[in-house]
Write a protein that holds these residues in place. Structure first.
Motif, PDB file in Angstrom:
ATOM      1  N   TRP A 116      13.922  33.821 -27.559  1.00 39.47           N
ATOM      2  CA  TRP A 116      13.920  32.881 -26.443  1.00 39.47           C
ATOM      3  C   TRP A 116      12.477  32.524 -26.091  1.00 39.47           C
ATOM      4  O   TRP A 116      11.673  33.389 -25.751  1.00 39.47           O
ATOM      5  CB  TRP A 116      14.633  33.509 -25.259  1.00 39.47           C
ATOM      6  N   ALA A 117      12.136  31.248 -26.194  1.00 44.75           N
ATOM      7  CA  ALA A 117      10.743  30.820 -26.032  1.00 44.75           C
ATOM      8  C   ALA A 117      10.175  31.159 -24.659  1.00 44.75           C
ATOM      9  O   ALA A 117       8.980  31.463 -24.534  1.00 44.75           O
ATOM     10  CB  ALA A 117      10.646  29.313 -26.283  1.00 44.75           C
ATOM     11  N   ALA A 118      11.020  31.139 -23.622  1.00 46.74           N
ATOM     12  CA  ALA A 118      10.546  31.400 -22.262  1.00 46.74           C
ATOM     13  C   ALA A 118      10.273  32.878 -21.994  1.00 46.74           C
ATOM     14  O   ALA A 118       9.599  33.230 -21.022  1.00 46.74           O
ATOM     15  CB  ALA A 118      11.562  30.872 -21.252  1.00 46.74           C
ATOM     16  N   ASP A 119      10.797  33.748 -22.847  1.00 51.11           N
ATOM     17  CA  ASP A 119      10.588  35.199 -22.715  1.00 51.11           C
ATOM     18  C   ASP A 119      10.849  35.827 -24.077  1.00 51.11           C
ATOM     19  O   ASP A 119      12.001  36.060 -24.451  1.00 51.11           O
ATOM     20  CB  ASP A 119      11.532  35.780 -21.655  1.00 51.11           C
ATOM     21  N   THR A 120       9.794  36.111 -24.808  1.00 49.44           N
ATOM     22  CA  THR A 120       9.922  36.561 -26.203  1.00 49.44           C
ATOM     23  C   THR A 120      10.519  37.951 -26.346  1.00 49.44           C
ATOM     24  O   THR A 120      10.738  38.415 -27.463  1.00 49.44           O
ATOM     25  CB  THR A 120       8.557  36.506 -26.905  1.00 49.44           C
TER      26      THR A 120
END
Length: 313
Positions: A116-120
């Protein structure tokens, strides 16, 4: 199978046929909705198959376009319209659309397994599960599509996210006039729901199926006519009706909604000429929220009565 009033109502909404015709069609097809639509079409009682009566799930469609070359469209469903209008939910859907635009995933399973780009520290699936817990409703990332082009891609959102469209074109000029033209074409796709870009895309299977429907209609009309037509005239009628139908289902053949003197193809050609450009509409993607899904029918009076009965016991 017992034919219920609800089934008759649903078929009427999908076809526009009369109540008794719908009941007969359902009886003849043992309650099979798709077969009943076919029955009505063959008898000339339904002009075309319409799925709109089945569209009921909530949620929104979002699009993202990057540098006119990369775009993505996603549909994320919620249980209620209230949540679909929620700012937190809409921000999540926008993040999903951005994820899709940067994704190399070929299918939904691969997409859900991505970081997930917003929280790796999370996957896309983890982010969805977390959002379900926060919002308190079941949510579903239903589908996505990504477009990458050497030409130009534009997007259009209608009704606050009820319908989303991407239109891709091959073009050697990308300016505001060309992008506005393609945006107008995207609006046409949203409003007129074509199935194909052009006749070249229409499959032989589709053509044969529609000919079968039109032949059944023509034969029925002939049987009921005081002046029956010979077979060669019926054949010409079928060809004429098929051509008329193709003008409705093929985007470039459709009458342009903003100028009825033009087809969509002629409109694009006109704008291209004005800009000394070569423009070819290559494809479109159209998502409508809840399309093809059935929404749970709530009977709140029955639910309250059942709850009261449970409490009394």
């Amino acid at each position: 199978m017992a034919i219920t009033a609800g089934m008759v109502k649903e078929l009427r909404e999908m076809t526009g046929a009369g109540m008794m015709d719908c009941k007969k069609a359902l009886t003849e097809t043992n309650g099979d909705m798709d077969a009943a639509i076919e029955f009505l079409r063959k008898n000339g009682q339904a002009k075309a198959e319409k799925k709109a009566g089945r569209i009921a799930a909530e949620g929104i469609v979002k699009t993202v376009v990057k540098d006119d070359k990369v775009a993505a469209i996603v549909e994320v469903n919620s249980e209620t319209d209230f949540v679909a209008k929620n700012a937190d939910f809409q921000a999540f859907v926008e993040a999903v659309a951005n994820q899709a635009a940067d994704s190399d995933a070929a299918d939904m399973d691969a997409f859900m397994a991505e970081t997930w780009a917003a929280d790796t520290t999370k996957t896309v699936k983890d982010a969805l599960v977390e959002k379900v817990a926060v919002i308190g409703e079941n949510l579903n990332i239903r589908r996505f599509e990504k477009v990458v082009t050497d030409g130009c891609v534009v997007s259009y959102i209608h009704g606050g996210g009820r319908i989303g469209v991407l239109v891709e074109a091959d073009t050697d000029v990308v300016n505001e006039d060309i992008k506005t033209c393609l945006k107008n074409v995207a609006m046409q796709v949203a409003a007129m729901y074509p199935k194909y870009v052009s006749r070249e895309e229409v499959s032989e299977e589709y053509m044969n199926h529609e000919k079968e429907i039109l032949l059944a209609q023509a034969k029925k009309e002939n049987e009921e006519s005081n002046k029956p037509k010979p077979d060669n005239i019926i054949e010409k009628m079928i060809i004429g009706r098929l051509n008329k139908e193709l003008k409705e289902v093929c985007l470039l053949d459709q009458t342009y909604v903003q100028d009825s003197d033009l087809t969509v193809a002629k409109y694009v050609e006109k704008v291209a000429k004005e800009n000394n450009a070569n423009v070819t509409v290559k494809r479109f993607v159209r998502f409508e929220t809840g399309e093809g899904l059935e929404k749970k029918q709530e009977d709140f009076a029955a639910e309250v009565a059942a709850q009261m009965a449970t409490n009394l016991n």
